[in-house]
Structures are given as structure tokens and as C-alpha cells.
Design a protein around this motif. Structure first.
Motif, PDB file in Angstrom:
ATOM      1  N   ARG A 175       0.729  -1.112   0.089  1.00  0.00           N
ATOM      2  CA  ARG A 175       0.051   0.010  -0.301  1.00  0.00           C
ATOM      3  C   ARG A 175       0.771   1.163  -0.096  1.00  0.00           C
ATOM      4  O   ARG A 175       2.162   1.118   0.273  1.00  0.00           O
ATOM      5  CB  ARG A 175      -1.024  -0.121   1.337  1.00  0.00           C
ATOM      6  N   ALA A 176       0.225   2.472  -0.390  1.00  0.00           N
ATOM      7  CA  ALA A 176       0.880   3.600  -0.202  1.00  0.00           C
ATOM      8  C   ALA A 176       1.571   3.919   1.478  1.00  0.00           C
ATOM      9  O   ALA A 176       0.874   3.473   2.108  1.00  0.00           O
ATOM     10  CB  ALA A 176       0.102   4.543  -0.638  1.00  0.00           C
ATOM     11  N   LEU A 177       2.473   4.770   1.386  1.00  0.00           N
ATOM     12  CA  LEU A 177       3.267   4.927   2.531  1.00  0.00           C
ATOM     13  C   LEU A 177       1.951   5.728   3.561  1.00  0.00           C
ATOM     14  O   LEU A 177       2.048   5.501   4.621  1.00  0.00           O
ATOM     15  CB  LEU A 177       4.443   5.942   2.468  1.00  0.00           C
ATOM     16  N   ASP A 178       1.136   6.337   2.947  1.00  0.00           N
ATOM     17  CA  ASP A 178       0.169   7.144   4.005  1.00  0.00           C
ATOM     18  C   ASP A 178      -1.332   6.249   4.124  1.00  0.00           C
ATOM     19  O   ASP A 178      -1.994   6.966   4.782  1.00  0.00           O
ATOM     20  CB  ASP A 178      -0.159   8.482   3.317  1.00  0.00           C
ATOM     21  N   ALA A 179      -1.050   4.898   3.500  1.00  0.00           N
ATOM     22  CA  ALA A 179      -2.408   4.456   3.836  1.00  0.00           C
ATOM     23  C   ALA A 179      -2.133   3.524   5.009  1.00  0.00           C
ATOM     24  O   ALA A 179      -1.321   3.113   5.409  1.00  0.00           O
ATOM     25  CB  ALA A 179      -2.551   3.484   2.427  1.00  0.00           C
ATOM     26  N   PRO A 180      -3.349   3.606   5.570  1.00  0.00           N
ATOM     27  CA  PRO A 180      -3.548   2.670   6.984  1.00  0.00           C
ATOM     28  C   PRO A 180      -3.112   1.268   6.606  1.00  0.00           C
ATOM     29  O   PRO A 180      -3.362   0.464   5.470  1.00  0.00           O
ATOM     30  CB  PRO A 180      -4.921   2.711   7.383  1.00  0.00           C
ATOM     31  N   ALA A 181      -2.569   0.693   7.792  1.00  0.00           N
ATOM     32  CA  ALA A 181      -2.232  -0.693   7.891  1.00  0.00           C
ATOM     33  C   ALA A 181      -3.402  -1.502   7.710  1.00  0.00           C
ATOM     34  O   ALA A 181      -4.540  -1.280   8.073  1.00  0.00           O
ATOM     35  CB  ALA A 181      -1.574  -1.101   9.124  1.00  0.00           C
ATOM     36  N   PRO A 182      -3.399  -2.813   7.106  1.00  0.00           N
ATOM     37  CA  PRO A 182      -4.475  -3.818   6.982  1.00  0.00           C
ATOM     38  C   PRO A 182      -4.999  -4.083   8.494  1.00  0.00           C
ATOM     39  O   PRO A 182      -4.200  -3.982   9.179  1.00  0.00           O
ATOM     40  CB  PRO A 182      -3.968  -4.949   6.411  1.00  0.00           C
ATOM     41  N   PRO A 183      -6.207  -4.480   8.567  1.00  0.00           N
ATOM     42  CA  PRO A 183      -6.418  -4.951   9.879  1.00  0.00           C
ATOM     43  C   PRO A 183      -5.936  -5.811  10.602  1.00  0.00           C
ATOM     44  O   PRO A 183      -5.788  -7.045   9.819  1.00  0.00           O
ATOM     45  CB  PRO A 183      -8.112  -4.925   9.689  1.00  0.00           C
ATOM     46  N   THR A 184      -5.577  -6.023  11.715  1.00  0.00           N
ATOM     47  CA  THR A 184      -5.215  -7.170  12.331  1.00  0.00           C
ATOM     48  C   THR A 184      -6.488  -8.064  12.619  1.00  0.00           C
ATOM     49  O   THR A 184      -7.523  -7.998  12.333  1.00  0.00           O
ATOM     50  CB  THR A 184      -4.657  -6.964  13.945  1.00  0.00           C
ATOM     51  N   LYS A 237     -10.528   5.708  14.809  1.00  0.00           N
ATOM     52  CA  LYS A 237      -9.404   6.555  14.648  1.00  0.00           C
ATOM     53  C   LYS A 237      -8.890   6.236  13.371  1.00  0.00           C
ATOM     54  O   LYS A 237      -8.416   7.162  12.908  1.00  0.00           O
ATOM     55  CB  LYS A 237      -8.526   6.386  15.969  1.00  0.00           C
ATOM     56  N   LYS A 238      -9.139   4.956  13.136  1.00  0.00           N
ATOM     57  CA  LYS A 238      -8.478   4.828  11.640  1.00  0.00           C
ATOM     58  C   LYS A 238      -9.417   5.090  10.495  1.00  0.00           C
ATOM     59  O   LYS A 238      -9.085   4.941   9.261  1.00  0.00           O
ATOM     60  CB  LYS A 238      -8.226   3.292  11.475  1.00  0.00           C
ATOM     61  N   GLY A 239     -10.720   5.762  10.780  1.00  0.00           N
ATOM     62  CA  GLY A 239     -11.572   6.247   9.751  1.00  0.00           C
ATOM     63  C   GLY A 239     -12.354   4.801   9.226  1.00  0.00           C
ATOM     64  O   GLY A 239     -12.893   4.917   8.210  1.00  0.00           O
ATOM     65  N   TRP A 240     -12.507   3.783  10.133  1.00  0.00           N
ATOM     66  CA  TRP A 240     -13.029   2.515   9.511  1.00  0.00           C
ATOM     67  C   TRP A 240     -14.688   2.469  10.122  1.00  0.00           C
ATOM     68  O   TRP A 240     -15.317   1.666   9.430  1.00  0.00           O
ATOM     69  CB  TRP A 240     -12.245   1.354   9.799  1.00  0.00           C
ATOM     70  N   ALA A 241     -14.805   2.960  11.209  1.00  0.00           N
ATOM     71  CA  ALA A 241     -16.075   3.090  11.530  1.00  0.00           C
ATOM     72  C   ALA A 241     -16.759   4.446  12.162  1.00  0.00           C
ATOM     73  O   ALA A 241     -15.685   5.341  12.738  1.00  0.00           O
ATOM     74  CB  ALA A 241     -16.205   2.123  12.873  1.00  0.00           C
ATOM     75  N   ALA A 242     -18.078   4.553  12.091  1.00  0.00           N
ATOM     76  CA  ALA A 242     -18.674   5.826  12.467  1.00  0.00           C
ATOM     77  C   ALA A 242     -19.751   5.593  13.241  1.00  0.00           C
ATOM     78  O   ALA A 242     -20.647   4.748  12.802  1.00  0.00           O
ATOM     79  CB  ALA A 242     -18.673   6.829  11.399  1.00  0.00           C
ATOM     80  N   LYS A 243     -20.419   6.442  14.134  1.00  0.00           N
ATOM     81  CA  LYS A 243     -21.461   6.328  14.675  1.00  0.00           C
ATOM     82  C   LYS A 243     -22.712   6.853  14.194  1.00  0.00           C
ATOM     83  O   LYS A 243     -22.466   8.115  13.809  1.00  0.00           O
ATOM     84  CB  LYS A 243     -21.358   6.759  16.250  1.00  0.00           C
ATOM     85  N   ASP A 244     -23.955   6.447  14.250  1.00  0.00           N
ATOM     86  CA  ASP A 244     -24.890   7.028  13.694  1.00  0.00           C
ATOM     87  C   ASP A 244     -25.572   8.228  14.485  1.00  0.00           C
ATOM     88  O   ASP A 244     -25.045   8.259  15.697  1.00  0.00           O
ATOM     89  CB  ASP A 244     -26.204   6.204  13.613  1.00  0.00           C
ATOM     90  N   ALA A 245     -25.866   9.125  13.742  1.00  0.00           N
ATOM     91  CA  ALA A 245     -26.316  10.501  14.507  1.00  0.00           C
ATOM     92  C   ALA A 245     -27.757  10.462  15.082  1.00  0.00           C
ATOM     93  O   ALA A 245     -27.839  10.982  16.142  1.00  0.00           O
ATOM     94  CB  ALA A 245     -26.461  11.421  13.448  1.00  0.00           C
TER      95      ALA A 245
END
Length: 303
Positions: free
Chosen positions: A206-215, A269-277
Motif C-alpha cells: 500500500r502507499a506510505l500514507d495508507a492505513p495498515a490492514p486490519p489485524t 480513529k482509523k476511519g473505519w467505523a462511525a456512529k449514527d447521528a
């Protein structure tokens, strides 16, 4: 101790002529071959062999033609006589059969190489599409294996795989960054990469600024979020708590589910999940804020 070199001249193979005049031509050639050979006749033998071709010479002699210089004088005379008689005999059946077997083997080998190349191209195209980064293919110019030169996948920019393994630009993906003797690579070639180690990394880089894959643990939490069973609750006493409603906990607020605060906050924090409003209810009827995967979270889970 001096070494002695012994030269052994192998006898010509037994002739298997496929024409009726062979014995007549052979007998005449053996008569003419007695005594010294006229240099002009040797020249004529070379001329006939060159003009008629190797197959014709093989057909006349009844065995594979090794060349005038490696043939007997009688064989050379046979070529002259057959040329004068304008003979055009067929090749011996054994040689025809050998050539047919050799051609069949070559066709099979060509088919296998073609199929192997198609498999390599298909594998490479799929791997490159999954990687989503630009790469070239370059051959190792220093070493050649049984199947030819090894072709490496070479990124145009620095990449990373796993947690922190770096892959420098213009170097084979399989190379370690600190290698003291880098691979000697050619200019880009129009062929698929076939280095197994490079292909193994293509789907992981992946690109250097891309997040690491999930554990594995993160992937498990992503699957829970995707299933719609992760909620934030605000009990009457205490602060907000994030729960996996698919499992009951024995601790406080256990009826709301197993506590997964730290794991879900990490995904956020990794931008993978968000809470419904807006609030929504669980299957058990409890009111809370459902967590959902972002586009990046879905991509991470698919990877």
C-alpha cells in the motif's frame, strides 16, 4: 603425470535407405573411393551437399548426414553419383518417425509454455488490480533459471506492506530495503511478473500514507460492526459505553452486551467505523447509537 587424450571415431549408423537404387549407388561409390581423393572431387562433394541440402544427403546415404568433412569418401562419392543420376529419394522411415516424435514433443512444450504464460498473465492482472498501485515488470539480468529469467514486480514509488515492511521504488518487491547487493534489473518488459515472492507482496502493499490492514482482532470487530450489533449506550448512571449486543456480559450493564469500547474507538480513529447521528433500537429493544462501517472500513474488511 601427463594426461593422454584418446579420440574415438564412432562408426556410422547402419544405413536404412528408402529407395531401390541404393545398393547400386553404394557399390559404384566404394569403387571410386579407392586410392587418393582428388581435391577437385572433394570440392564437388561440398558443392553438391550445399546445393542439395542436408535432408537430400540423408535420404541418399540412408542415415543422418554429419557433413562432408565428417563423412567417409564413399559417402561423398554417393552424393556425387546420386546428383548425377538426379535421384530424389525419400527420407528413411526411422528418421521420419523420429522427426514426428520430436515435432510432437516441441508442440506439446510450446502448448505448455503458452498455457503457463496465460496463467501468469491472468494472475498478474488480478494481483495488480487488487494492489491499486502502479508497477512495472523487470527481468533479473544477472541470473537465468531453468524457465528463463525471473521477472520481478517493481513499484514506481516507495510502498509498505504489513505493519512496517518497506518496499523501495525501482526495486523488486521481494528485495529487503537494506540489501547490500540489489538485484540487477532490466528495463521494463511487456510480460507478467513471475517471481513468487513479488507476487505474494503485490496483494499486500500500500502507499506510505495508507492505513495498515486490519489485524485479526480488528477484522473480527469490523465484522461485528458490519452485522449491525455494535451500539453506544448511555445508561442512567455512568458514562457512555460501547457494546456488542450479540453477546451478554456478566459484568455491569451485561444485559446491553459485551463491552467493546477500546476496539471500536480504535476503528474510529482509523476511519473505519462511525456512529449514527440518530438513535435506533437493538433487536432486544434497547435504545442506542448504532455503529456502521465507513467506505474505508468496508474496503479494509474486503482486503
Amino acid at each position: 603425470m601427463r594426461r593422454r587424450v584418446v579420440t574415438v571415431v564412432l562408426p556410422n549408423p547402419e544405413p536404412e535407405p528408402a529407395y531401390d537404387l541404393y545398393q547400386e549407388v553404394r557399390a559404384d561409390a566404394e569403387r571410386r573411393s579407392r586410392g587418393p581423393l582428388d581435391p577437385q572431387k572433394l570440392k564437388e562433394m561440398h558443392e553438391v551437399a550445399g546445393r542439395r541440402g542436408r535432408d537430400w544427403c540423408t535420404a541418399v546415404l540412408g542415415h543422418a548426414f554429419p557433413g562432408v568433412d565428417r563423412s567417409s569418401t564413399a559417402d561423398g562419392w554417393m552424393l556425387i553419383l546420386a546428383d548425377e543420376m538426379r535421384l530424389d529419394p525419400p527420407l528413411p522411415q526411422r528418421i521420419v518417425a523420429q522427426r514426428a516424435l520430436r515435432q510432437e514433443a516441441e508442440e506439446l512444450r510450446a502448448k505448455q509454455e503458452r498455457e503457463q504464460r496465460e496463467r501468469e498473465e491472468s494472475h498478474w492482472e488480478k494481483a495488480l488490480a487488487a494492489a491499486g498501485v502502479e508497477m512495472t515488470v523487470r527481468e533479473n539480468t544477472r541470473h537465468t533459471g531453468v524457465g528463463g529469467r525471473l521477472r520481478h514486480a517493481v513499484p514506481k514509488e516507495d510502498l509498505v506492506s504489513g505493519r512496517s515492511r518497506r518496499h523501495p521504488a525501482e526495486r523488486g518487491l521481494c528485495e529487503t530495503p537494506g540489501r547490500t547487493d540489489p538485484l540487477h534489473l532490466s528495463e521494463p518488459v511487456d510480460a507478467p511478473a513471475n517471481c513468487h515472492r513479488c507476487l505474494g507482496y503485490v496483494g499486500k502493499v500500500r502507499a506510505l500514507d495508507a492505513p495498515a490492514p486490519p489485524t485479526p482482532a480488528e477484522r473480527k470487530t469490523l465484522q461485528l460492526v458490519k452485522a449491525g450489533v455494535v451500539f453506544t449506550f448511555r445508561p442512567a448512571r455512568g458514562g457512555p459505553t460501547i457494546r456488542d449486543t450479540s453477546q451478554r456480559s456478566k459484568a455491569a450493564w451485561g444485559h446491553l452486551g459485551r463491552k467493546v469500547d477500546a476496539a471500536v474507538v480504535k476503528l474510529e480513529k482509523k476511519g473505519w467505523a462511525a456512529k449514527d447521528a440518530d438513535h435506533s433500537r437493538t433487536q432486544a429493544g434497547h435504545l442506542g447509537d448504532r455503529w456502521r462501517l465507513t467506505d474505508a472500513g468496508n474496503a479494509a474488511l474486503e482486503d
